[in-house]
Write a protein that holds these residues in place. Sequence first.
Motif, PDB file in Angstrom:
ATOM      1  N   VAL A 257      13.350 -32.742  11.731  1.00  0.00           N
ATOM      2  CA  VAL A 257      13.876 -34.061  11.402  1.00  0.00           C
ATOM      3  C   VAL A 257      13.980 -34.090   9.879  1.00  0.00           C
ATOM      4  CG1 VAL A 257      11.594 -35.185  11.386  1.00  0.00           C
ATOM      5  CG2 VAL A 257      13.651 -36.566  11.705  1.00  0.00           C
ATOM      6  N   THR A 258      15.123 -34.521   9.371  1.00  0.00           N
ATOM      7  CA  THR A 258      15.299 -34.575   7.927  1.00  0.00           C
ATOM      8  C   THR A 258      15.053 -35.996   7.442  1.00  0.00           C
ATOM      9  OG1 THR A 258      17.697 -34.902   8.106  1.00  0.00           O
ATOM     10  CG2 THR A 258      16.913 -32.631   7.862  1.00  0.00           C
ATOM     11  N   LEU A 259      14.480 -36.078   6.237  1.00  0.00           N
ATOM     12  CA  LEU A 259      14.126 -37.366   5.665  1.00  0.00           C
ATOM     13  C   LEU A 259      14.313 -37.330   4.157  1.00  0.00           C
ATOM     14  CD1 LEU A 259      10.764 -37.333   4.467  1.00  0.00           C
ATOM     15  CD2 LEU A 259      10.748 -36.358   6.745  1.00  0.00           C
ATOM     16  N   ALA A 260      14.426 -38.507   3.579  1.00  0.00           N
ATOM     17  CA  ALA A 260      14.605 -38.631   2.137  1.00  0.00           C
ATOM     18  C   ALA A 260      13.317 -39.114   1.500  1.00  0.00           C
ATOM     19  CB  ALA A 260      15.727 -39.613   1.821  1.00  0.00           C
TER      20      ALA A 260
ATOM     21  N   THR B 285      15.667 -34.241  -0.191  1.00  0.00           N
ATOM     22  CA  THR B 285      15.650 -34.208   1.265  1.00  0.00           C
ATOM     23  C   THR B 285      14.627 -33.184   1.729  1.00  0.00           C
ATOM     24  OG1 THR B 285      17.990 -34.812   1.347  1.00  0.00           O
ATOM     25  CG2 THR B 285      17.041 -33.884   3.344  1.00  0.00           C
ATOM     26  N   LEU B 286      13.811 -33.573   2.703  1.00  0.00           N
ATOM     27  CA  LEU B 286      12.806 -32.701   3.292  1.00  0.00           C
ATOM     28  C   LEU B 286      13.095 -32.545   4.767  1.00  0.00           C
ATOM     29  CD1 LEU B 286      11.330 -33.963   0.721  1.00  0.00           C
ATOM     30  CD2 LEU B 286       9.242 -33.442   1.929  1.00  0.00           C
ATOM     31  N   ALA B 287      12.547 -31.485   5.357  1.00  0.00           N
ATOM     32  CA  ALA B 287      12.660 -31.255   6.794  1.00  0.00           C
ATOM     33  C   ALA B 287      11.271 -31.030   7.359  1.00  0.00           C
ATOM     34  CB  ALA B 287      13.552 -30.055   7.070  1.00  0.00           C
TER      35      ALA B 287
ATOM     36  N   SER C 260      13.409 -47.520   4.914  1.00  0.00           N
ATOM     37  CA  SER C 260      12.081 -46.905   4.856  1.00  0.00           C
ATOM     38  C   SER C 260      11.473 -46.805   6.249  1.00  0.00           C
ATOM     39  CB  SER C 260      11.147 -47.721   3.964  1.00  0.00           C
ATOM     40  OG  SER C 260      11.634 -47.761   2.651  1.00  0.00           O
ATOM     41  N   ARG C 261      10.767 -45.699   6.486  1.00  0.00           N
ATOM     42  CA  ARG C 261      10.100 -45.466   7.765  1.00  0.00           C
ATOM     43  C   ARG C 261       8.763 -44.785   7.526  1.00  0.00           C
ATOM     44  NH1 ARG C 261      13.412 -48.553   8.724  1.00  0.00           N
ATOM     45  NH2 ARG C 261      15.141 -48.439  10.176  1.00  0.00           N
ATOM     46  N   VAL C 262       7.917 -44.818   8.556  1.00  0.00           N
ATOM     47  CA  VAL C 262       6.643 -44.106   8.546  1.00  0.00           C
ATOM     48  C   VAL C 262       6.712 -43.058   9.644  1.00  0.00           C
ATOM     49  CG1 VAL C 262       4.164 -44.304   8.970  1.00  0.00           C
ATOM     50  CG2 VAL C 262       5.349 -46.075   7.652  1.00  0.00           C
ATOM     51  N   LEU C 263       6.443 -41.804   9.289  1.00  0.00           N
ATOM     52  CA  LEU C 263       6.411 -40.728  10.266  1.00  0.00           C
ATOM     53  C   LEU C 263       4.957 -40.420  10.586  1.00  0.00           C
ATOM     54  CD1 LEU C 263       9.131 -40.321   8.531  1.00  0.00           C
ATOM     55  CD2 LEU C 263       9.171 -38.113   9.649  1.00  0.00           C
ATOM     56  N   VAL C 264       4.621 -40.464  11.854  1.00  0.00           N
ATOM     57  CA  VAL C 264       3.268 -40.143  12.305  1.00  0.00           C
ATOM     58  C   VAL C 264       3.310 -38.705  12.805  1.00  0.00           C
ATOM     59  CG1 VAL C 264       1.384 -40.781  13.847  1.00  0.00           C
ATOM     60  CG2 VAL C 264       2.906 -42.554  12.918  1.00  0.00           C
ATOM     61  N   LEU C 265       2.422 -37.889  12.246  1.00  0.00           N
ATOM     62  CA  LEU C 265       2.436 -36.449  12.516  1.00  0.00           C
ATOM     63  C   LEU C 265       1.097 -35.982  13.064  1.00  0.00           C
ATOM     64  CD1 LEU C 265       3.912 -35.427   9.046  1.00  0.00           C
ATOM     65  CD2 LEU C 265       5.205 -35.852  11.139  1.00  0.00           C
ATOM     66  N   ASP C 266       1.143 -34.939  13.857  1.00  0.00           N
ATOM     67  CA  ASP C 266      -0.065 -34.248  14.306  1.00  0.00           C
ATOM     68  C   ASP C 266      -0.065 -32.888  13.626  1.00  0.00           C
ATOM     69  OD1 ASP C 266      -1.062 -36.220  16.100  1.00  0.00           O
ATOM     70  OD2 ASP C 266       0.441 -35.619  17.574  1.00  0.00           O
TER      71      ASP C 266
ATOM     72  N   ILE D  15       3.127 -40.235   6.949  1.00  0.00           N
ATOM     73  CA  ILE D  15       3.789 -40.123   5.651  1.00  0.00           C
ATOM     74  C   ILE D  15       4.865 -41.198   5.583  1.00  0.00           C
ATOM     75  CG2 ILE D  15       3.315 -37.673   5.307  1.00  0.00           C
ATOM     76  CD1 ILE D  15       6.193 -37.085   6.189  1.00  0.00           C
ATOM     77  N   ALA D  16       5.092 -41.690   4.390  1.00  0.00           N
ATOM     78  CA  ALA D  16       6.150 -42.673   4.163  1.00  0.00           C
ATOM     79  C   ALA D  16       7.423 -41.935   3.780  1.00  0.00           C
ATOM     80  CB  ALA D  16       5.740 -43.628   3.054  1.00  0.00           C
ATOM     81  N   ALA D  17       8.550 -42.362   4.330  1.00  0.00           N
ATOM     82  CA  ALA D  17       9.850 -41.787   4.003  1.00  0.00           C
ATOM     83  C   ALA D  17      10.770 -42.903   3.536  1.00  0.00           C
ATOM     84  CB  ALA D  17      10.453 -41.085   5.216  1.00  0.00           C
ATOM     85  N   ASP D  18      11.597 -42.605   2.557  1.00  0.00           N
ATOM     86  CA  ASP D  18      12.567 -43.588   2.093  1.00  0.00           C
ATOM     87  C   ASP D  18      13.672 -43.796   3.128  1.00  0.00           C
ATOM     88  OD1 ASP D  18      11.178 -43.998  -0.279  1.00  0.00           O
ATOM     89  OD2 ASP D  18      12.229 -42.368  -1.282  1.00  0.00           O
ATOM     90  N   ALA D  19      13.958 -42.749   3.905  1.00  0.00           N
ATOM     91  CA  ALA D  19      14.943 -42.832   4.986  1.00  0.00           C
ATOM     92  C   ALA D  19      14.743 -41.625   5.895  1.00  0.00           C
ATOM     93  CB  ALA D  19      16.367 -42.832   4.435  1.00  0.00           C
ATOM     94  N   VAL D  20      15.078 -41.797   7.159  1.00  0.00           N
ATOM     95  CA  VAL D  20      15.096 -40.687   8.105  1.00  0.00           C
ATOM     96  C   VAL D  20      16.556 -40.448   8.444  1.00  0.00           C
ATOM     97  CG1 VAL D  20      14.415 -39.900  10.396  1.00  0.00           C
ATOM     98  CG2 VAL D  20      12.806 -41.218   9.007  1.00  0.00           C
ATOM     99  N   HIS D  21      16.989 -39.186   8.335  1.00  0.00           N
ATOM    100  CA  HIS D  21      18.404 -38.881   8.513  1.00  0.00           C
ATOM    101  C   HIS D  21      18.762 -38.458   9.929  1.00  0.00           C
ATOM    102  CE1 HIS D  21      19.078 -39.360   4.264  1.00  0.00           C
ATOM    103  NE2 HIS D  21      18.222 -38.400   3.968  1.00  0.00           N
ATOM    104  N   GLU D  22      18.315 -37.266  10.328  1.00  0.00           N
ATOM    105  CA  GLU D  22      18.773 -36.728  11.603  1.00  0.00           C
ATOM    106  C   GLU D  22      17.807 -35.676  12.122  1.00  0.00           C
ATOM    107  OE1 GLU D  22      22.404 -34.497  11.222  1.00  0.00           O
ATOM    108  OE2 GLU D  22      21.684 -33.417   9.466  1.00  0.00           O
TER     109      GLU D  22
END
Length: 162
Positions: free
Chosen positions: A15-18, A23-25, A81-87, A99-106
């Motif tokens: 998932v890519t995010l800003a 941009t991170l993946a 803005s979104r929050v991604l919950v990760l394991d 983690i907080a993301a400014d945007a989630v792309h695809e």
Amino acid sequence: MSIHDMHRGGSMTVVTLALGSQTLAIPTDLLREILDPLPVTRVPGAGALVPGVVNVRGSVVPLADLKQALCIPDEGQDDRSRVLVLDVMLGGEAATVAIAADAVHEVATIDAGAIEAVPASAHVWPPEYLSGLFRGAQGFILLPNLEQIFSNLANRPLAVQL
């Protein structure tokens, strides 16, 4: 995850995010869920890398600021803005982090052969915090080494223990 592990896999779904203009993946196998912004409870003495915790379905989850860890300038937040919950694995044990993301792309599938090592001359990002990078349509996309980032954060004396 090392770059050598990625090359053995053939392809990887991310998932890519800003974060700011970068941009991170994140591999989707680490992703539990994506949420709208949540209220953050600040933790005294926690520092800028893990400033607080969030309530995710009744569980207290540390919220990390990857912008701080990766030296990415903060350009503010907007309605994307979104929050991604990760394991993630920390010291051989599963841990839930956010983690907080400014945007989630695809969500995208990338060929592991397209992933390159971070050049030694790239002093823009802390190299120990990156597994690699690849070229996307809008420029380079970073693959953060989340296990390394969160392990270092968990071992900091003033950080929230993950």
